[in-house]
Design an enzyme around this catalytic site. Structure first.
Site, PDB file in Angstrom:
ATOM      1  CG  HIS A  91     -52.677  64.473  45.878  1.00  0.00           C
ATOM      2  ND1 HIS A  91     -52.796  64.590  44.051  1.00  0.00           N
ATOM      3  CD2 HIS A  91     -52.720  66.090  46.444  1.00  0.00           C
ATOM      4  CE1 HIS A  91     -51.994  65.766  43.996  1.00  0.00           C
ATOM      5  NE2 HIS A  91     -51.864  66.336  44.681  1.00  0.00           N
ATOM      6  CG  LEU A 100     -56.453  79.617  45.386  1.00  0.00           C
ATOM      7  CD1 LEU A 100     -56.046  80.811  44.981  1.00  0.00           C
ATOM      8  CD2 LEU A 100     -56.615  78.577  46.577  1.00  0.00           C
ATOM      9  CG  ASP A 137     -60.460  71.112  41.146  1.00  0.00           C
ATOM     10  OD1 ASP A 137     -60.093  71.038  42.440  1.00  0.00           O
ATOM     11  OD2 ASP A 137     -59.989  70.931  40.427  1.00  0.00           O
TER      12      ASP A 137
HETATM   13  C1  GLA Z   1     -56.360  68.891  41.031  1.00  0.00           C
HETATM   14  C2  GLA Z   1     -56.968  68.299  40.972  1.00  0.00           C
HETATM   15  C3  GLA Z   1     -58.141  67.675  41.742  1.00  0.00           C
HETATM   16  C4  GLA Z   1     -57.806  66.895  43.139  1.00  0.00           C
HETATM   17  C5  GLA Z   1     -56.941  67.884  43.345  1.00  0.00           C
HETATM   18  C6  GLA Z   1     -55.991  67.431  44.715  1.00  0.00           C
HETATM   19  O1  GLA Z   1     -56.861  70.131  41.656  1.00  0.00           O
HETATM   20  O2  GLA Z   1     -57.730  68.915  39.422  1.00  0.00           O
HETATM   21  O3  GLA Z   1     -58.894  66.708  41.250  1.00  0.00           O
HETATM   22  O4  GLA Z   1     -57.251  65.504  43.017  1.00  0.00           O
HETATM   23  O5  GLA Z   1     -55.787  68.603  42.524  1.00  0.00           O
HETATM   24  O6  GLA Z   1     -56.552  67.468  46.151  1.00  0.00           O
END
Ligand code: GLA
Length: 404
Positions: A39, A131, A177
């Site tokens: 986060h 994931l 991601d």
């Molecule tokens: C999700 C979001 C990411 C990130 C994570 C938490 O996967 O897509 O951008 O914020 O939560 O780290």
């Protein structure tokens, strides 16, 4: 490459649905597991994920005209067809077709009119598990569109574009991601910094094993978990604004990373205790401690210091559980089970509210860890399919690419 059986299945469905296999191409995009830095991305602080061997593979062929026709080898996902108009209206929330639409809309906003494709999708990344199966689909669709429309775009620009583009589905996510899905490297973890986006590949010591374990709680980011997730960026921004409104505290620091660079973390934490109310105090505490933990963890990996890396993972989990409030009892139990089985560290990974935990151990200890998880966590719960669906020995792999 992808497994032969899977490839055959993709070809079979494409032939059956769209006729010949002539001029088809295959693209794959990996899922990811975040090792530390949770986060933090949408707060401009670093993350430290690896791309993993589970992926989305898509067999596709270009079409003339704006139509996109999608099929999925899994019967859980019905056929989807839409046209690439300049504004593509979304399917209802949670529909899998929205990830393809998100990629298309982002690229059309940047490059104008695009032509479409016929495609068959096959995925083996557990869904709603933290994931990144959704970003893998967005990334794979974007690569298809760039290829058939002969668009050339720098990887860093595409990562940024898709991070913003994926918000089309309603989640106010950050940029981790899409960046790791495109930029992943074999045997390396990727420290990712934001604003501007920078990737620092970091070799993962050979004898370190990251084990991903599913809590069996589905964290569907298009449902209730989405609302909880979306509340966090708002709270984090508000926490920063409130902190800065006490002008004696670093009025020149506009962002979390500027604050962390200028003020010792301990000072930030005690100031926050004085001036912030809940939940802002706790959100702020998580961010100003988690950001520096990522830097420390990268150092520990470079030094081959497994114990230290593990300790930082544990601290991260505690912070996510207590201060950021995104864990759940099953994830906490999973983490405890990993630690009791001798893992050097363990934490929830991804957005939270369910999904997976990731543990680190010496490769030689993996069988014992797996056995303990099986005995102490999974045995008393009913698992609908094989344990290998829920326990993944993560291997850092290359980012998304065309196979042919
Ligand atoms: C999700 C979001 C990411 C990130 C994570 C938490 O996967 O897509 O951008 O914020 O939560 O780290």
């Amino acid at each position: 490459m992808i497994a032969k059986v899977r490839h055959r299945k993709l070809k079979g469905v494409l032939q059956q649905e769209f006729g010949s296999l002539k001029e088809t191409h295959l693209v794959r995009a990996p899922g990811r597991v975040n090792l530390i830095g949770e986060h933090t991305d949408y707060n401009g602080l670093p993350v430290f994920p690896i791309a993993i061997q589970r992926d989305i593979a898509i067999l596709f062929r270009a079409r003339k005209g704006p139509r996109v026709r999608l099929r999925n080898v899994s019967e859980h996902f019905g056929a989807r067809e839409f046209s690439l108009e300049s504004v593509v209206s979304p399917y209802p929330k949670g529909d899998w077709g929205n990830y393809a639409k998100a990629a298309a809309q982002a690229l059309m906003d940047r490059f104008g009119h695009l032509s479409g494709f016929d495609a068959v999708v096959s995925g083996n990344i557990p869904m709603a598990a933290g994931l990144s199966s959704s970003s893998a689909l967005v990334v794979a669709c974007s690569l298809i569109l760039t290829r058939i429309n002969e668009i050339s775009i720098e990887p860093l620009e595409l990562m940024d574009l898709l991070a913003k583009g994926e918000r089309y589905v309603g989640t106010q996510g950050g940029g981790m991601d899409q960046a790791v899905c495109l930029g992943g490297q074999r045997n390396k973890a990727l420290k990712i910094d934001f604003s501007p986006l920078r990737l620092s590949p970091t070799p993962v010591p050979e004898h370190w094993q990251f084990v991903i374990a599913h809590s069996l709680v589905v964290a569907d980011k298009s449902g209730e978990a989405q609302e909880k997730y979306n509340a966090r960026p708002v709270e984090c921004r508000e926490a920063l604004t409130r902190f800065r409104s006490h002008s004696q505290f670093q009025p020149d620091s506009q962002t979390y990373s500027e604050l962390i660079a200028r003020v010792p973390v301990e000072t930030l934490l005690s100031l926050a205790d004085e001036v912030l109310e809940e939940p802002y105090r706790r959100r702020f505490r998580h961010l100003v401690s988690e950001g520096p933990r990522v830097e420390e963890a990268r150092g520990a990996m470079l030094d081959g210091d497994l114990e230290k890396f593990g300790r930082l993972m544990n601290e991260s989990h505690t912070s996510l559980r207590k201060d950021f409030e995104v864990s759940c009892p099953e994830l906490d139990e999973l983490v405890e089970t990993c630690l009791a089985a001798g893992a050097a560290g363990a934490r929830m990974t991804g957005a939270g509210f369910g999904g997976c935990a990731v543990a680190l151990c010496e490769a030689s200890r993996t069988p014992f860890l797996v056995e303990s998880l099986e005995k102490d966590f999974y045995r008393s719960r009913s698992i609908p399919s094989q344990l290998t669906e829920y326990l993944i020995m993560a291997r850092p792999v290359e980012g998304a690419s065309f196979i042919y």
